[in-house]
Design a protein around this motif. Sequence first.
Motif, PDB file in Angstrom:
ATOM      1  N   THR A 188      -7.490   0.542   4.875  1.00 58.81           N
ATOM      2  CA  THR A 188      -6.334   0.565   3.971  1.00 58.81           C
ATOM      3  C   THR A 188      -6.561  -0.348   2.767  1.00 58.81           C
ATOM      4  O   THR A 188      -7.021  -1.481   2.909  1.00 58.81           O
ATOM      5  CB  THR A 188      -5.058   0.118   4.713  1.00 58.81           C
ATOM      6  OG1 THR A 188      -4.739   1.094   5.715  1.00 58.81           O
ATOM      7  CG2 THR A 188      -3.880   0.001   3.757  1.00 58.81           C
ATOM      8  N   THR A 205       0.846  -1.185   0.000  1.00 57.50           N
ATOM      9  CA  THR A 205       0.000   0.000   0.000  1.00 57.50           C
ATOM     10  C   THR A 205       0.882   1.235   0.000  1.00 57.50           C
ATOM     11  O   THR A 205       2.011   1.200   0.511  1.00 57.50           O
ATOM     12  CB  THR A 205      -0.941   0.030   1.218  1.00 57.50           C
ATOM     13  OG1 THR A 205      -1.774   1.196   1.148  1.00 57.50           O
ATOM     14  CG2 THR A 205      -0.159   0.071   2.531  1.00 57.50           C
ATOM     15  N   TRP A 249      -5.026  -2.576  -0.002  1.00 54.81           N
ATOM     16  CA  TRP A 249      -3.816  -3.341  -0.312  1.00 54.81           C
ATOM     17  C   TRP A 249      -3.890  -3.847  -1.745  1.00 54.81           C
ATOM     18  O   TRP A 249      -4.935  -4.312  -2.194  1.00 54.81           O
ATOM     19  CB  TRP A 249      -3.687  -4.528   0.637  1.00 54.81           C
ATOM     20  CG  TRP A 249      -3.454  -4.144   2.068  1.00 54.81           C
ATOM     21  CD1 TRP A 249      -4.412  -3.947   3.017  1.00 54.81           C
ATOM     22  CD2 TRP A 249      -2.197  -3.895   2.693  1.00 54.81           C
ATOM     23  NE1 TRP A 249      -3.827  -3.582   4.210  1.00 54.81           N
ATOM     24  CE2 TRP A 249      -2.460  -3.556   4.043  1.00 54.81           C
ATOM     25  CE3 TRP A 249      -0.875  -3.927   2.269  1.00 54.81           C
ATOM     26  CZ2 TRP A 249      -1.458  -3.248   4.952  1.00 54.81           C
ATOM     27  CZ3 TRP A 249       0.131  -3.630   3.175  1.00 54.81           C
ATOM     28  CH2 TRP A 249      -0.157  -3.296   4.494  1.00 54.81           C
TER      29      TRP A 249
END
Length: 475
Positions: A360, A351, A362
């Motif tokens: 997040t 990331t 990825w």
Amino acid sequence: MEWFADGDYWLSRLVFQRGLAVLYFIAFLSTANQFRALIGERGLLPVPRFVASVPFRRSPSIFQLHYSDRSFAITAWTGTVLSVALAVGAADRVPLWASMLMWAVPWVLYLSVVNVGQTWFGFMWESLLLEAGFLAIFLGNEDVPPPVLVLFLLRWLLFRLEFGAGLIKLRHDPCWRDLTCLYYHHETQPMPGPLTWYFHRLPRPLHRVEVAASHVAQLVAPVMLFAPQPIASVVAGFIVVTQLWLVASGNFAWLNWLTILLAVTAIDGVRAADVLGLPQPPSFAAPPTWYEITVLAVAGLMVLLSYWPVRNLLSRHQVMNYSFNPFHLMNTYGAFGTIGRTRYEVVLEGTDEPEITDDTVWQAYGFKGKPGDVRRMPPQVAPYHLRLDWMMWFAAISPAYAGPWFTAFLVKLLDNDPTVLKLLRHNPFPSSPPTFLRARLYRYRFTDRHELRQTRAWWHRTLVGEYVPPVAKAG
């Protein structure tokens, strides 16, 4: 010495030599394309660090004398060019001594590569290529008939390769004895190919037939290689067919193709030429005395070296894929003594976000050969050898296989190292390096026919857990 040579095997020698040259070409080409990232001066396992701790007597190589990425590249590309020359028959256009020299140079060069290649060059087909390549030096060219002793040594190599593989199977995993190993093997093998899914989905009774045929090819056929003609030719043909089945069902670098070439040397060339409608063998000159003496000396050496692999074959504690000397002559061979029942894959993700949160995003790195994207059909790679992809398969089995190099690999990815990225099919961060990387372990299984039709996915995967938690570049 009238018994010294047999012109009936002229066609077998021709096919073997041309084919071996092509495999040398592939081996040198894959080396030239991959070495900087794997063993170069700034590679994952640098050669200079290796030769500083391992003496020449344990690992003879021209790179023990001097190493630089430039000299290694010159070596690899020299081997590549020379292999092309051998493949088009250049060794048949020069005197016998020059022909032997032409075959000796690629052997020395590739021996030098393998002996400093460490983990990346520790596969059985590296030693197999070296042993076959050494014998090719003494097989002669079109000026002389093929020497019987070298032909016998090539059969002896094929016998050890196949018979050793058969014994290691029966001794190590009960699924080979109850004929069930191929319930799993097509799915769990290191590098599936475009037809592997279809092989895996064959009816189970046919899988049992496959295993039984494998036992015949590896435990019965090798013994019959030493029978008179035409029995030896028929048996060699059977081995060729079984190897082509393996070529279709997976990617095993040049292992199967080299096995096929070794089997070809047991086929009577005169009979084969008649079947194929080819011209009769050319006329040969009498072998020179110095050549006969050299072949006799080499044959005597190889007989003496045979003590160790024979002892290994007879041992209940048989080891597979082991070289008893640093020149990789008279090795032991064998593959898949134990079959995995479950396939695991390490998936690398990165990331570019400054902090890791529950939201997040990825993005996964793509490898050229090994499974990753579940919708990507497994590619045809062999006889080319993707060394990083193979070692990632071992790494998924146990982190111990990845210990020497995996951390360095992550560091290179965090730096967006261009040499390492060339080994990958897809880099999700082409403009700037990722801020964090992680590795996750998944269980992969082939989809069934219904799933493939509905989702167009070849694989179904389930998360097992973290292989390496998120890491960032130090400092």
